[in-house]
Design an enzyme around this catalytic site. Structure first.
Site, PDB file in Angstrom:
ATOM      1  N   LYS A   1       1.378   3.438 -24.287  1.00 26.78           N
ATOM      2  CA  LYS A   1       0.305   2.456 -24.473  1.00 26.78           C
ATOM      3  C   LYS A   1      -0.077   2.337 -25.944  1.00 26.78           C
ATOM      4  CE  LYS A   1      -4.316   1.467 -22.586  1.00 26.78           C
ATOM      5  NZ  LYS A   1      -5.387   2.033 -21.705  1.00 26.78           N
TER       6      LYS A   1
ATOM      7  N   CYS B   1      -2.751  -1.914 -19.181  1.00 28.20           N
ATOM      8  CA  CYS B   1      -4.197  -2.127 -19.099  1.00 28.20           C
ATOM      9  C   CYS B   1      -4.792  -2.832 -20.319  1.00 28.20           C
ATOM     10  CB  CYS B   1      -4.885  -0.790 -18.829  1.00 28.20           C
ATOM     11  SG  CYS B   1      -6.575  -0.973 -18.158  1.00 28.20           S
TER      12      CYS B   1
ATOM     13  N   GLU C   1      -1.713   1.884 -13.603  1.00 33.54           N
ATOM     14  CA  GLU C   1      -1.966   2.830 -14.684  1.00 33.54           C
ATOM     15  C   GLU C   1      -2.488   4.133 -14.084  1.00 33.54           C
ATOM     16  OE1 GLU C   1      -4.420   2.974 -18.915  1.00 33.54           O
ATOM     17  OE2 GLU C   1      -5.284   1.861 -17.240  1.00 33.54           O
TER      18      GLU C   1
END
Length: 277
Positions: A115, A156, A40
């Site tokens: 995300k 993440c 990330e």
């Protein structure tokens, strides 16, 4: 499939991170990897949002994305660019995107994923983190074809939401990518167990390239980039420090494990419980 994982300590200067990526891509290709996975925020890790604003570009002008595409074509390698901070020209509030890219060996962008789950938390009465204050969350789960498999993308904090991985595997994913920049306390407590849980419940390989070290913006990240097989066994753990690791994936293991424990095939829809009055 032979994959490579890059463990970075990304800084606040995108060109320096791009130079590091270029070097690692060459090493991955020289080592015989079909695909490289990076963490990330490969291109920029900076929690000072005023300073970061001067370095964040749109997709057409991001130096790290341009380098990744150029080198993928030159080297003939797939790249799962964990994520970049990208300026979104269509957001009226001026928010950025935390966007993951899959780049094919012709240097073309094969898939994009924004995300979905943004990290908003109150750490204490005086300290809070609001990823949503600067970033626009994604709305779409994404899978893409890669050599011999289907790849499901995540980033993440998504790791904590099993419903996303259920959706990815329902759509055919048998490899799950989890690029991350976990903090040290949460990494020690939850990183390995969550990665193994996602692999076991999905009967899928989980590939998690991570940030590690003390970064120029003052934060510290946990490292321990991992590959976990569909049975939940750890095939690779890069531990601490920047570096590059390789792992051979036996893709036949996916079918073997899903036959032994057919959890994906046995999933059922059900009515949600009513909240007690």
């Amino acid at each position: 499939m032979k994959v490579a994982l890059a463990q970075f300590c990304s800084g606040i200067v995108p060109q320096e991170n791009a130079d590091r990526l270029c070097q690692v891509m060459s090493e991955a290709a020289a080592g015989g990897a079909t695909m490289l996975f990076t963490p990330e925020m490969t291109g920029l890790l900076d929690r000072d949002r005023v300073r970061a604003a001067s370095a964040i570009r749109d997709e057409a002008h991001d130096v790290v994305l341009l380098v990744a595409r150029r080198e993928a074509e030159r080297l003939g390698i797939w790249v799962q660019l964990g994520s970049l901070a990208i300026r979104a020209s269509d957001d009226p509030d001026g928010k950025w995107l935390n966007r993951s890219y899959l780049i094919d060996p012709e240097g073309e962008i094969a898939a994009r994923y924004d995300k979905i789950h943004l990290f908003d938390v109150d750490l204490s009465p005086s300290e809070s983190l609001r990823e949503s204050a600067a970033y626009r969350g994604g709305q779409q789960a994404v899978v893409a074809s890669v050599p011999g498999a289907t790849l499901g993308l995540s980033i993440c904090y998504d790791l904590r939401f099993s419903s996303l991985y259920e959706a990815l595997t329902n759509a055919g994913a048998d490899i799950l990518s989890v690029p991350a920049a976990f903090t040290v306390p949460t990494g020690k407590a939850h990183w390995e167990i969550l990665l193994r849980a996602r692999a076991i419940e999905s009967g899928a390989f989980v590939i998690a390239a991570a940030q590690d070290g003390d970064h120029a913006d003052g934060r510290s990240t946990y490292g321990h980039s991992m590959v976990v097989d569909p049975w939940g066994e750890i095939l690779l753990d890069l531990g601490k420090g920047e570096g590059l690791g390789f792992c051979d994936l036996d893709l036949a293991k996916i079918g073997e494990v899903r036959s032994r424990v057919p959890a994906v095939a046995n999933r059922k829809e059900f009515a949600q419980p009513a909240k007690p009055s």
